[in-house]
Design a protein around this motif. Structure first.
Motif, PDB file in Angstrom:
ATOM      1  N   TYR A 783      39.651  48.874  32.803  1.00  0.00           N
ATOM      2  CA  TYR A 783      38.557  47.901  32.746  1.00  0.00           C
ATOM      3  C   TYR A 783      37.216  48.587  32.508  1.00  0.00           C
ATOM      4  O   TYR A 783      36.902  49.607  33.111  1.00  0.00           O
ATOM      5  CB  TYR A 783      38.478  47.070  34.027  1.00  0.00           C
ATOM      6  N   LYS A 784      36.438  47.991  31.577  1.00  0.00           N
ATOM      7  CA  LYS A 784      35.050  48.408  31.338  1.00  0.00           C
ATOM      8  C   LYS A 784      34.152  47.178  31.415  1.00  0.00           C
ATOM      9  O   LYS A 784      34.585  46.067  31.121  1.00  0.00           O
ATOM     10  CB  LYS A 784      34.905  49.047  29.948  1.00  0.00           C
ATOM     11  N   GLN A 785      32.898  47.383  31.799  1.00  0.00           N
ATOM     12  CA  GLN A 785      31.953  46.284  31.883  1.00  0.00           C
ATOM     13  C   GLN A 785      31.809  45.603  30.520  1.00  0.00           C
ATOM     14  O   GLN A 785      31.641  46.256  29.501  1.00  0.00           O
ATOM     15  CB  GLN A 785      30.574  46.808  32.335  1.00  0.00           C
ATOM     16  N   GLY A 786      31.911  44.257  30.496  1.00  0.00           N
ATOM     17  CA  GLY A 786      31.784  43.512  29.244  1.00  0.00           C
ATOM     18  C   GLY A 786      33.101  43.235  28.568  1.00  0.00           C
ATOM     19  O   GLY A 786      33.159  42.530  27.563  1.00  0.00           O
ATOM     20  N   GLN A 789      34.985  39.199  27.888  1.00  0.00           N
ATOM     21  CA  GLN A 789      33.960  38.335  28.478  1.00  0.00           C
ATOM     22  C   GLN A 789      34.204  36.852  28.216  1.00  0.00           C
ATOM     23  O   GLN A 789      33.708  36.002  28.962  1.00  0.00           O
ATOM     24  CB  GLN A 789      32.584  38.727  27.967  1.00  0.00           C
ATOM     25  N   LYS A 810      38.668  40.945  37.076  1.00  0.00           N
ATOM     26  CA  LYS A 810      37.232  41.007  36.780  1.00  0.00           C
ATOM     27  C   LYS A 810      36.852  40.244  35.512  1.00  0.00           C
ATOM     28  O   LYS A 810      35.667  40.139  35.201  1.00  0.00           O
ATOM     29  CB  LYS A 810      36.799  42.473  36.644  1.00  0.00           C
TER      30      LYS A 810
END
Length: 915
Positions: A783-786, A789, A810
């Protein structure tokens, strides 16, 4: 309805003029003249619609205008296609020499078009003159009397008493408390469908004992709104009887009312308001702290300034109570249950609408209270209302609902009438409805915003119909996205009645229920009644048959058909209607725009040869039909915008590689099982107007063409290799909104391939994603931010590798998650605040799943859980008890230990054991 034809005609001409003027040579000036005259005609017809002067003469002019519109459209399109076909492909010297012969032919064609265009101009000018004269005439005294009578019939008063009042007690208390609470918004809007009881509720609040000390006024607005009489009426109610009002203009009245209400506890009811501009005028007379109750059929009225209170339909219990009151029914105890069963059936058919319950109750009131009489009414409700003793009562219902239709703006009327194509109680697929509206030309290019498509405009039109309580929207059962919150819509039965009667009255569309016209044993056939064979432009046949129909008789006699729809409406998927080569005389209906034949069986599995000659066709659908091969001539349908080739799933559809030539194609739906004729993969490059592409496969389609589709909004694609996966996920087209991706049998175990996937998961257009039989060793996902989405639906099926649920938790928009035969390591933990939007969770064949924990505030919106064949799971997590939204748990093939524990838990009432 008159102005809608002009509006559609203008849209057609605008499109043709932009794209084809270069082919029309000297005819261009004449075409510009036609467009200018049409604009004048359009303005006149909008005025006619606004003033409600729907005279027989106006209807005649409308019919003439419609014929003229069709004639002009066909003329321009036919000419453009002929010239364009002659000008394409001149490469050799021989072609260039032949070009001189073509010029002579074109000059002749131009001359023909010029003559016909001038005929159209002359006829249009004559029509415009007649229409101006018709609208310029003063209403006769008889018409004025009719208008005044209708106004008085619609007028409401505060002192009227509703003798049969049921329900709404909570509504009354809530609204009274809102009026008394100075901290709440001062304007409350009661809205809902006609006949729901908005005026009755407002009257109960207005006359409530707690508000008797308030300065009060009740005004009823009509569609022909006149400010001065409204303000005079309001001032008379607020002032003593000796106040002089004569001679005051509108400004004086506004100032007087504003001064009287300032600083006082007051309540103003504005009943039956139709347009926002009416409210904007009235509110000038009201202080900001004045309590106002608006009743309206439109949720858009005073949208920014009011607190909405939408009325609901009556429950079955409330409806039964109301029916008893209106029918004056007081049976002895031993008869109560017998009558109640029939009475509840009657209420169910009224679908909770108080007005219709009151009408039926009034009919029952006039009859002897016997089971026989009640059964007669129950069995023949429609006939009693329309043709028998209930005629006058039905007119009252119809008049109430017709007001909603009359108040529709000109661009929504054809959209509403088009719903008559579908049967009662039918859930209409919104995506298909948008495409039909667009193909018919109902959606205005002028309403498009800078980043919008015609489908966006169509969605806005449908939402407006819903806000006006004409249509009921149904939320998506699977998932919703930014651009799709509703997947179907429908009509209340009485609204469907109104829609169908208006559509027939306007000769807008004819709908046939196939089951009523079957004849012949043992091989039934569909025989159209003689009434259908009269001049009609749109024909919709709905069918839901236990047996297939061997043919349709009567279609070959139809002339000038513009739309033909054969729509499957039920669950008998095995039944079909056979459509033979000569079933429809395409020579008589050359101008067909829509040809939708769902679940149809064609002779020899081939499309009738004449279909390819329908150059005016906009929409061709062969959904669930038996067509096995398309002719190469399919590309000759120059104006085709929508092509639906989702044929029967049992069939492999053979396609010529010519779809890339259909330059106006906007929406393409393909069968999953296709085979290219003569070439390896389907070409798509060159489809610069294509917006929807569904569903293609990397095995049969040139995936590298996808980034070249500059107008693409939505794509559904199945990939079998990492290179295709990379192309789809790295598509940088800024207009792309939704990518629906199926990844099958891909090796994603290497570091390089995992990076391709992880970078691709950052795509903002990714909405749904399924993995089947993929090697995902090395954990999924990192998982990476963004990441993900906008992903709303994720499925992992029969995949190798450990699934990291904490990372998936997430994803901010995920609404549906399915895990089947995937590897879990250790305890499955749903952390606090994870899966914030997840509504449906499916766990199946998870052999490694032994323990499951759900922390507080995890899965906060979960409504549905399915657990199947997770044989090592011992119990449901305790944290599920904290999820207040959970409505259903389905369990299949679980251990006896697990089942015993489930029966002891608090959520046992939600559980369904599947066999």
């Amino acid at each position: 309805m008159a102005e809608s034809f002009a509006n559609v005609f203008l849209e057609i001409l605008r499109e043709l003029l932009v794209e084809e003027t270069k082919f029309l040579l000297s005819v261009g000036g004449d075409v510009d003249k036609v467009e200018g005259d049409l604009r004048s005609m359009h303005a006149l017809l909008i005025k006619a619609d606004r003033d409600k002067r729907d005279s027989p003469t106006l209807k005649l002019y409308t019919s003439q205008l419609k014929d003229l519109a069709f004639k002009a459209e066909n003329l321009l399109e036919t000419y453009a296609v002929e010239v364009q076909s002659k000008r394409e492909g001149w490469k050799s010297l021989k072609d260039k020499l032949q070009r001189y012969i073509c010029i002579i032919c074109e000059c002749y064609s131009v001359h023909q078009v010029g003559n016909e265009a001038r005929d159209i101009i002359s006829t249009l000018a004559d029509l415009t003159s007649k229409l101006e004269s018709e609208l310029g005439q003063e209403c006769s005294s008889l018409m004025k009397q009719d208008d005044e009578r209708n106004r008085l019939l619609r007028q409401t008063y505060a002192h009227e008493v509703e003798p049969h009042f049921v329900g709404m007690e909570r509504d009354i208390e809530l609204l009274v408390s809102m009026v008394k609470d100075v901290k709440r918004p001062r304007v409350v809007k009661i809205y809902g469908m006609g006949g729901l009881g908005k005026t009755t509720l407002a009257r109960k609040v207005y006359n409530h004992r707690d508000l008797q000390s308030y300065a009060r006024a009740w005004v009823c607005i009509t569609q022909q709104f006149q400010p001065k009489p409204v303000f005079v009426n309001m001032l008379k109610q607020l002032c003593s009887s000796n106040v002089k009002i004569d001679g005051l203009d509108v400004d004086d009245l506004v100032r007087r009312i504003h001064g009287l209400l300032g600083g006082r506890e007051c309540l103003i009811v504005i009943d039956d308001i139709w347009e926002d501009v009416h409210w904007e005028i009235i509110k000038n007379a009201l202080p900001v702290d004045c309590n106002v109750i608006l009743t309206t059929r439109s949720g858009n009225i005073a949208n920014q300034q009011s607190e909405p209170h939408k009325l609901k339909f009556l429950t079955e219990d409330e409806g039964w109570a109301l029916l008893q009151k209106v029918a004056d029914f007081s049976p002895v105890d031993e008869d109560l249950k017998l009558f109640e069963h029939i009475g509840r059936e009657i209420v169910s058919k009224c679908e909770g609408l108080p007005l219709s319950i009151c009408v039926i109750g009034g009919i029952l009131h006039q009859k002897e209270h016997t089971l026989l009489e009640w059964k007669k009414v129950n069995m023949n409700m429609e006939s009693y209302l329309r043709h028998g003793e209930g005629v006058e009562e039905y007119r009252r219902v119809k008049q109430v609902l017709e007001l909603s239709y009359d108040a529709l703006p000109y661009y929504l009327k054809p959209c509403f009438l088009y719903l008559a194509c579908f049967p009662e109680d039918h859930k209409i697929d919104t995506e298909r409805l948008y495409l039909l509206w667009m193909a018919e030309g109902f959606i205005s290019y002028q309403d498009k915003g800078p980043n919008e498509t015609l489908k966006d405009v169509a969605q806005r039109y449908l939402t407006e119909l819903a806000m006006r309580c004409m249509v009921q929207l149904h939320k998506s059962q699977v998932y919703s996205t930014l651009h799709k919150n509703f997947d179907s819509c429908g009509l209340h039965d009485l609204m469907h009645d109104l829609c169908s009667s208006k559509a027939e009255e306007e000769k807008f569309v004819k709908r046939i229920d196939a089951s009523k016209y079957l004849c012949g044993i043992p091989s039934p056939r569909l025989a159209l009644p003689p009434s259908v064979r009269n001049s009609i432009s749109r024909l919709a046949i709905n069918y839901d048959l236990e047996k297939s129909a061997s043919s349709i008789n009567g279609l070959e006699e139809l002339n000038h058909l513009r739309s033909f729809m054969l729509l499957r409406k039920g669950s008998f998927l095995g039944s079909q209607i056979v459509l033979k080569e000569n079933s429809i005389n395409f020579e008589k209906s050359k101008c067909l725009r829509i040809f939708v034949v769902e679940g149809c069986e064609f002779e020899g599995g081939m499309l009738p040869s004449k279909v390819s000659e329908l150059i005016h066709l906009r929409y061709l659908s062969l959904m669930l039909s038996n067509v096995r091969e398309l002719p190469k001539s399919i590309c000759s349908m120059t104006y085709l915008q929508i092509l639906d080739l989702r044929v029967s799933p049992l069939i492999v559809l053979r396609l010529p590689n010519v779809i890339w030539k259909m330059k106006r194609l906007k929406h393409l739906f393909l069968s999953r099982r296709i085979e290219l004729i003569g070439e390896e993969k389907l070409r798509l490059e060159g489809l610069e107007e294509l917006e929807t592409l569904e569903s293609i496969s990397s095995e049969t389609t040139c995936i590298e063409d996808i980034p070249k589709l500059v107008s693409l909004q939505s794509v559904y694609v199945r990939v079998y290799d990492v290179e295709s996966l990379s192309i789809v996920l790295s598509n940088k087209n800024s207009q792309l909104r939704e990518t629906h991706l199926v990844v099958e049998s891909c090796d994603l175990s290497s570091q390089k391939n995992r990076e391709v996937l992880n970078e691709g998961l950052m795509s903002p257009s990714l909405v749904t994603m399924w993995f089947f039989k993929c090697n995902m060793s090395g954990n999924f996902p990192y998982y990476k931010q963004g990441m993900c989405q906008n992903l709303v639906y994720l499925g992992l099926f029969d995949c190798e590798g450990v699934v990291e649920v904490m990372g998936i938790g997430k994803y901010p928009m995920l609404q549906r998650l399915e895990l089947r035969k995937v590897e879990m390591r250790g305890t499955l933990i749903f952390l606090s605040n994870s899966f914030p939007q997840l509504k449906k969770l499916y766990l199946s064949d998870m052999q490694d799943l032994k323990k499951w924990e759900v922390e507080e505030r995890a899965l906060s919106k979960l409504t549905f859980l399915s657990i199947d064949s997770c044989c090592n799971l011992k119990k449901l997590p305790d944290g599920l008890r904290l999820i207040s939204t959970l409505q259903e748990i389905k369990i299949r093939s679980m251990s006896s230990e697990f089942m015993e524990r489930v029966k002891e838990e608090d959520y046992a009432p939600f559980v369904k054991i599947m066999r």
